[in-house]
Design a protein around this motif. Structure first.
Motif, PDB file in Angstrom:
ATOM      1  N   VAL A 186      25.143   8.740  27.092  1.00 27.67           N
ATOM      2  CA  VAL A 186      25.467  10.088  27.805  1.00 27.67           C
ATOM      3  C   VAL A 186      24.452  11.156  27.607  1.00 27.67           C
ATOM      4  O   VAL A 186      24.474  12.092  28.425  1.00 27.67           O
ATOM      5  N   ILE A 189      22.473  12.583  30.632  1.00 27.98           N
ATOM      6  CA  ILE A 189      23.002  13.623  31.595  1.00 27.98           C
ATOM      7  C   ILE A 189      22.338  14.946  31.220  1.00 27.98           C
ATOM      8  O   ILE A 189      22.660  15.593  29.993  1.00 27.98           O
ATOM      9  N   GLN A 191      23.174  18.565  31.964  1.00 25.34           N
ATOM     10  CA  GLN A 191      24.105  19.430  32.513  1.00 25.34           C
ATOM     11  C   GLN A 191      23.309  20.664  33.223  1.00 25.34           C
ATOM     12  O   GLN A 191      24.171  21.209  33.920  1.00 25.34           O
ATOM     13  N   SER A 200      28.249  14.981  35.207  1.00 28.10           N
ATOM     14  CA  SER A 200      29.463  15.279  34.309  1.00 28.10           C
ATOM     15  C   SER A 200      30.631  15.431  34.887  1.00 28.10           C
ATOM     16  O   SER A 200      31.554  15.145  34.311  1.00 28.10           O
ATOM     17  N   LYS A 204      34.414  13.732  34.456  1.00 23.65           N
ATOM     18  CA  LYS A 204      35.945  14.375  34.217  1.00 23.65           C
ATOM     19  C   LYS A 204      36.968  13.933  35.577  1.00 23.65           C
ATOM     20  O   LYS A 204      38.059  13.711  35.090  1.00 23.65           O
ATOM     21  N   PHE A 226      25.645  19.590  24.193  1.00 22.94           N
ATOM     22  CA  PHE A 226      26.371  19.048  25.139  1.00 22.94           C
ATOM     23  C   PHE A 226      27.802  19.459  25.233  1.00 22.94           C
ATOM     24  O   PHE A 226      28.234  19.475  26.520  1.00 22.94           O
ATOM     25  N   GLU A 229      28.915  23.259  27.216  1.00 26.77           N
ATOM     26  CA  GLU A 229      29.333  23.560  28.620  1.00 26.77           C
ATOM     27  C   GLU A 229      30.444  24.313  28.945  1.00 26.77           C
ATOM     28  O   GLU A 229      31.539  23.971  28.635  1.00 26.77           O
ATOM     29  N   THR A 241      35.035  19.660  28.750  1.00 24.72           N
ATOM     30  CA  THR A 241      34.187  18.669  27.653  1.00 24.72           C
ATOM     31  C   THR A 241      34.692  18.775  26.306  1.00 24.72           C
ATOM     32  O   THR A 241      35.092  17.928  25.603  1.00 24.72           O
TER      33      THR A 241
END
Length: 352
Positions: A186, A189, A191, A200, A204, A226, A229, A241
């Protein structure tokens, strides 16, 4: 010959789940080796090469600790479908066994679920307790949905919009009664990019829509901020997150009794004619200096060392032989650093 398959396809994952432990080849003496015919010796050496590369997983303290936490999270996630389940994320630097820990946990979970609930669902669909995908550096919303569909072998995986593929992925998970979803790498990713933010947010959405416990793995997630966020400014109330993901860190080994126990466990697995019990353990300090406590680097060094010991006829692991074996560049760079010089790791820590 070692089989070839991908854990990102249900056939490959099922093969991984169903594979029985390898049988350790007998340890022959030097005289026993000499008595083998040419073909028999070649076959025996091939069996030993496969064994050294795949002799099984050693239950390190990190593996045991994280596994216990994953069992707790998955077993306690009994919320009704209208409620969101918590997720787990395994974080750490490369070469520390994060993916191995997750795969082994998910394999055992898959086996237990099939034993308890059978190979088919009540509706006659294939029962697939776990799905697994690995992200790439160019993963988009559409490709993430596509990868999930490809895992299940959905016939429409190569066509359709992102929304259509998302609906297909949802149908696969529900029809196959999947309860654990593994998403590896991950850290790819971003963001701060449009595609990364979409992926992202989609993760969710999947957590909201699916009765699945997600387990993620990534490299240096904490250092990449990470989990920060949305946690500052006016959007703090929208953060998800860091509130939903329980983070577990897999760290480096220290040069202590746990490292020595790991080396001793590996020592017992070697199938070399001239190897003496405890010989590898005597190199524990050297092995730590060569690998910096990274289990991935350690295993690479041992595997290549065993291969070379068999090929050149030494049939034994020594420091002199291992000195001729090159491994990953990070380890080799540390090897060239004068003793006592602090070495900065990928996470910014210094190790002497």
């Amino acid at each position: 010959m070692t089989g070839t398959y991908s854990l990102s396809r249900k056939e490959g994952w099922r093969r991984f789940v169903d594979t029985t432990p390898r049988t350790r080849p007998d340890v022959l003496t030097s005289a026993g080796l000499a008595a083998l015919s040419g073909d028999a010796r070649a076959d025996y050496d091939e069996a030993r090469h496969d064994w050294h590369a795949n002799f099984g997983i050693i239950a390190t303290p990190q593996l045991r600790a994280v596994r216990e936490e994953l069992e707790l999270i998955v077993a306690s996630n009994r919320q009704d479908p209208d409620r969101v389940r918590g997720a787990a994320v395994i974080d750490g630097h490369p070469g520390l066994g994060k993916t191995t820990i997750i795969n082994l946990f998910a394999r055992d979970y898959h086996r237990v679920a099939l034993r308890r609930h059978g190979e088919l669902t009540d509706q006659g669909h294939e029962h697939i307790p776990v799905f697994r995908v690995g992200l790439t550096s160019n993963t988009t919303l559409r490709t993430l949905n596509k990868m999930i569909c490809q895992f299940y072998g959905h016939p429409g995986a190569d066509r359709g919009s992102a929304a259509q593929l998302a609906a297909s992925a949802l149908d696969c998970v529900l029809s196959c009664q999947t309860r654990v979803g593994i998403i590896d790498d991950v850290h790819f990713i971003n963001q701060h990019s449009r595609d990364g933010l979409a992926v992202s947010n989609h993760l969710k959405w999947l957590a909201n829509e699916l009765p699945v416990t997600f387990i993620y793995a990534g490299v240096g997630l904490s250092e990449r901020r990470f989990f920060d966020e949305g946690l500052s400014g006016p959007s703090a109330a929208l953060a998800q997150t860091a509130r939903r993901w329980t983070r577990f860190e897999v760290g480096l080994f220290d040069h202590d009794r746990h490292w020595l126990a790991l080396v001793k466990a590996i020592d017992r697995q070697l199938v070399l004619a001239a190897h003496r019990p405890g010989q590898l353990s005597g190199l524990a300090g050297y092995l730590f200096a060569r690998t910096g406590g990274h289990i991935g680097s350690l295993m690479t060094l041992i595997i290549r060392g065993c291969f070379k010991a068999i090929r050149i006829g030494d049939e034994s692991i020594s420091q002199g032989l291992l000195d001729t074996v090159r491994i990953d560049e990070a380890a080799e760079k540390a090897r060239r650093t004068p003793v006592g010089t602090p070495v900065r790791t990928a996470g910014g820590r210094e190790r002497s």
